[in-house]
Design a protein around this motif. Structure first.
Motif, PDB file in Angstrom:
ATOM      1  N   CYS A   9       0.844  -1.192   0.000  1.00  0.00           N
ATOM      2  CA  CYS A   9       0.000   0.000   0.000  1.00  0.00           C
ATOM      3  C   CYS A   9       0.879   1.243   0.000  1.00  0.00           C
ATOM      4  O   CYS A   9       1.218   1.781   1.043  1.00  0.00           O
ATOM      5  N   PHE A  10       1.271   1.686  -1.181  1.00  0.00           N
ATOM      6  CA  PHE A  10       2.087   2.874  -1.309  1.00  0.00           C
ATOM      7  C   PHE A  10       1.265   3.976  -1.959  1.00  0.00           C
ATOM      8  O   PHE A  10       0.403   3.714  -2.774  1.00  0.00           O
ATOM      9  N   ASP A  11       1.560   5.214  -1.604  1.00  0.00           N
ATOM     10  CA  ASP A  11       0.891   6.325  -2.268  1.00  0.00           C
ATOM     11  C   ASP A  11       1.758   6.838  -3.407  1.00  0.00           C
ATOM     12  O   ASP A  11       2.936   6.488  -3.535  1.00  0.00           O
ATOM     13  N   LEU A  12       1.170   7.652  -4.252  1.00  0.00           N
ATOM     14  CA  LEU A  12       1.895   8.183  -5.413  1.00  0.00           C
ATOM     15  C   LEU A  12       3.122   8.984  -5.020  1.00  0.00           C
ATOM     16  O   LEU A  12       4.138   8.947  -5.710  1.00  0.00           O
ATOM     17  N   PHE A  30      -8.865  -1.313  -5.056  1.00  0.00           N
ATOM     18  CA  PHE A  30      -8.063  -2.350  -4.418  1.00  0.00           C
ATOM     19  C   PHE A  30      -8.774  -2.878  -3.186  1.00  0.00           C
ATOM     20  O   PHE A  30      -9.649  -2.228  -2.629  1.00  0.00           O
ATOM     21  N   ASN A  31      -8.371  -4.093  -2.772  1.00  0.00           N
ATOM     22  CA  ASN A  31      -8.989  -4.700  -1.585  1.00  0.00           C
ATOM     23  C   ASN A  31      -8.202  -4.324  -0.328  1.00  0.00           C
ATOM     24  O   ASN A  31      -7.245  -3.550  -0.390  1.00  0.00           O
ATOM     25  N   SER A  32      -8.601  -4.887   0.815  1.00  0.00           N
ATOM     26  CA  SER A  32      -7.973  -4.528   2.084  1.00  0.00           C
ATOM     27  C   SER A  32      -6.514  -4.963   2.162  1.00  0.00           C
ATOM     28  O   SER A  32      -5.774  -4.491   3.025  1.00  0.00           O
ATOM     29  N   SER A  33      -6.077  -5.843   1.272  1.00  0.00           N
ATOM     30  CA  SER A  33      -4.671  -6.262   1.208  1.00  0.00           C
ATOM     31  C   SER A  33      -3.901  -5.480   0.148  1.00  0.00           C
ATOM     32  O   SER A  33      -2.787  -5.866  -0.230  1.00  0.00           O
ATOM     33  N   CYS A  34      -4.511  -4.419  -0.363  1.00  0.00           N
ATOM     34  CA  CYS A  34      -3.903  -3.552  -1.385  1.00  0.00           C
ATOM     35  C   CYS A  34      -3.674  -4.268  -2.706  1.00  0.00           C
ATOM     36  O   CYS A  34      -2.796  -3.877  -3.483  1.00  0.00           O
ATOM     37  N   THR A  51     -12.130  -7.860 -11.524  1.00  0.00           N
ATOM     38  CA  THR A  51     -12.898  -8.629 -10.537  1.00  0.00           C
ATOM     39  C   THR A  51     -13.611  -7.711  -9.542  1.00  0.00           C
ATOM     40  O   THR A  51     -14.036  -8.174  -8.481  1.00  0.00           O
ATOM     41  N   LEU A  52     -13.746  -6.445  -9.864  1.00  0.00           N
ATOM     42  CA  LEU A  52     -14.301  -5.467  -8.932  1.00  0.00           C
ATOM     43  C   LEU A  52     -15.645  -5.899  -8.356  1.00  0.00           C
ATOM     44  O   LEU A  52     -15.895  -5.763  -7.167  1.00  0.00           O
ATOM     45  N   HIS A  53     -16.523  -6.445  -9.180  1.00  0.00           N
ATOM     46  CA  HIS A  53     -17.878  -6.765  -8.734  1.00  0.00           C
ATOM     47  C   HIS A  53     -18.026  -8.206  -8.240  1.00  0.00           C
ATOM     48  O   HIS A  53     -19.097  -8.599  -7.792  1.00  0.00           O
ATOM     49  N   ALA A  54     -16.964  -8.989  -8.300  1.00  0.00           N
ATOM     50  CA  ALA A  54     -17.038 -10.405  -7.917  1.00  0.00           C
ATOM     51  C   ALA A  54     -17.397 -10.597  -6.446  1.00  0.00           C
ATOM     52  O   ALA A  54     -18.123 -11.530  -6.089  1.00  0.00           O
ATOM     53  N   SER A  55     -16.916  -9.713  -5.569  1.00  0.00           N
ATOM     54  CA  SER A  55     -17.188  -9.864  -4.138  1.00  0.00           C
ATOM     55  C   SER A  55     -18.676  -9.709  -3.821  1.00  0.00           C
ATOM     56  O   SER A  55     -19.142 -10.155  -2.785  1.00  0.00           O
ATOM     57  N   GLN A  56     -19.426  -9.096  -4.738  1.00  0.00           N
ATOM     58  CA  GLN A  56     -20.863  -8.928  -4.565  1.00  0.00           C
ATOM     59  C   GLN A  56     -21.640 -10.012  -5.302  1.00  0.00           C
ATOM     60  O   GLN A  56     -22.861  -9.956  -5.394  1.00  0.00           O
ATOM     61  N   GLY A  57     -20.912 -10.991  -5.854  1.00  0.00           N
ATOM     62  CA  GLY A  57     -21.549 -12.089  -6.564  1.00  0.00           C
ATOM     63  C   GLY A  57     -21.955 -11.752  -7.988  1.00  0.00           C
ATOM     64  O   GLY A  57     -22.715 -12.483  -8.611  1.00  0.00           O
ATOM     65  N   ILE A 167     -13.165   6.323 -18.792  1.00  0.00           N
ATOM     66  CA  ILE A 167     -13.560   5.443 -17.697  1.00  0.00           C
ATOM     67  C   ILE A 167     -13.164   6.077 -16.373  1.00  0.00           C
ATOM     68  O   ILE A 167     -12.215   6.856 -16.301  1.00  0.00           O
ATOM     69  N   GLY A 168     -13.908   5.728 -15.329  1.00  0.00           N
ATOM     70  CA  GLY A 168     -13.538   6.110 -13.986  1.00  0.00           C
ATOM     71  C   GLY A 168     -12.523   5.123 -13.440  1.00  0.00           C
ATOM     72  O   GLY A 168     -12.483   3.958 -13.842  1.00  0.00           O
ATOM     73  N   LEU A 169     -11.694   5.591 -12.547  1.00  0.00           N
ATOM     74  CA  LEU A 169     -10.727   4.745 -11.847  1.00  0.00           C
ATOM     75  C   LEU A 169     -10.984   4.895 -10.354  1.00  0.00           C
ATOM     76  O   LEU A 169     -12.013   5.434  -9.956  1.00  0.00           O
ATOM     77  N   ASP A 170     -10.073   4.432  -9.519  1.00  0.00           N
ATOM     78  CA  ASP A 170     -10.305   4.520  -8.080  1.00  0.00           C
ATOM     79  C   ASP A 170     -10.344   5.971  -7.643  1.00  0.00           C
ATOM     80  O   ASP A 170      -9.431   6.736  -7.925  1.00  0.00           O
ATOM     81  N   GLY A 171     -11.411   6.357  -6.997  1.00  0.00           N
ATOM     82  CA  GLY A 171     -11.580   7.727  -6.554  1.00  0.00           C
ATOM     83  C   GLY A 171     -11.698   7.800  -5.051  1.00  0.00           C
ATOM     84  O   GLY A 171     -11.008   7.087  -4.329  1.00  0.00           O
ATOM     85  N   GLY A 172     -12.584   8.645  -4.577  1.00  0.00           N
ATOM     86  CA  GLY A 172     -12.764   8.812  -3.143  1.00  0.00           C
ATOM     87  C   GLY A 172     -11.477   9.261  -2.485  1.00  0.00           C
ATOM     88  O   GLY A 172     -10.750  10.096  -3.012  1.00  0.00           O
ATOM     89  N   GLY A 173     -11.166   8.655  -1.344  1.00  0.00           N
ATOM     90  CA  GLY A 173      -9.955   9.001  -0.610  1.00  0.00           C
ATOM     91  C   GLY A 173      -8.676   8.638  -1.330  1.00  0.00           C
ATOM     92  O   GLY A 173      -7.597   9.092  -0.958  1.00  0.00           O
ATOM     93  N   SER A 174      -8.770   7.829  -2.393  1.00  0.00           N
ATOM     94  CA  SER A 174      -7.587   7.445  -3.170  1.00  0.00           C
ATOM     95  C   SER A 174      -7.310   8.387  -4.327  1.00  0.00           C
ATOM     96  O   SER A 174      -6.332   8.209  -5.052  1.00  0.00           O
TER      97      SER A 174
END
Length: 184
Positions: A9-12, A30-34, A51-57, A167-174
């Motif tokens: 988990c490194f920042d830019l 990314f998941n909790s393990s980065c 695999t972004l949506h896989a955790s929701q089935g 396309i959108g990428l990881d946003g929010g706090g990231s």
């Protein structure tokens, strides 16, 4: 334009100078393990599939940006699939602009529906115009600098900048953009 998978988990601010990057944005959710949840493919090596949506089935396709030597193209790519024919790729969510039309979609033809997509948040994305110019865009939010945007507004921003695909990428706090010699 080069995707870079890094371990941990490194920042830019810490990783970009080690790559001698001129500019950079955080790409994949990314998941909790980065570990990335979107496609990350660099120099022909697939590091992660969509695999972004896989955790929701769900087995939704994700719109991804891929390239070799020329201008990037965007395509809907299935989960757990390598995008053959491209050496480099980044998967995203949601699709923001398709053929010059701003339309935030979770999968082909289906408009986003989550409250996160319909509320103002920091955003990160990539787009390309008809001449092959790549746009890397971040929008600040949750600060005194700005409240952010909805994904629909973010798609409209890309379209207004001239992007015909985005396309959108990881946003929010990231949400972070690095520009060499401009990092504070």
């Amino acid at each position: 334009l080069q995707p870079q998978l890094h371990n941990g988990c490194f920042d830019l601010e810490s990783i970009a100078p080690t790559l001698n990057a001129i500019a950079g944005i955080n790409g994949s959710f990314f998941n909790s393990s980065c570990q990335p949840l979107n496609m990350v493919k660099a120099d022909g090596t697939l590091h992660s599939s969509n695999t972004l949506h896989a955790s929701q089935g769900n087995a939704y396709q994700q719109r991804s940006m891929g390239w070799n030597q020329g201008a990037p193209t965007l395509s809907w790519i299935d989960q757990n699939v390598d995008w053959s024919g491209v050496s480099n790729a980044v998967g995203g969510y949601p699709s923001l602009v398709n053929n010059g039309t701003a339309f935030a979609e979770i999968y082909p033809g289906e408009q986003v529906w989550s409250s996160t997509d319909w509320s103002d948040n920091p955003r990160t994305g990539m787009g390309v115009d008809s001449s092959g110019t790549v746009y890397m865009v971040t929008v600040d939010g949750r600060t005194s600098m700005g409240t952010g945007m909805t994904t629909t507004e973010f798609g409209e921003l890309f379209r207004d900048l001239g992007a015909t695909e985005a396309i959108g990428l990881d946003g929010g706090g990231s949400t972070t953009m690095y520009i060499k010699d401009c990092w504070h």
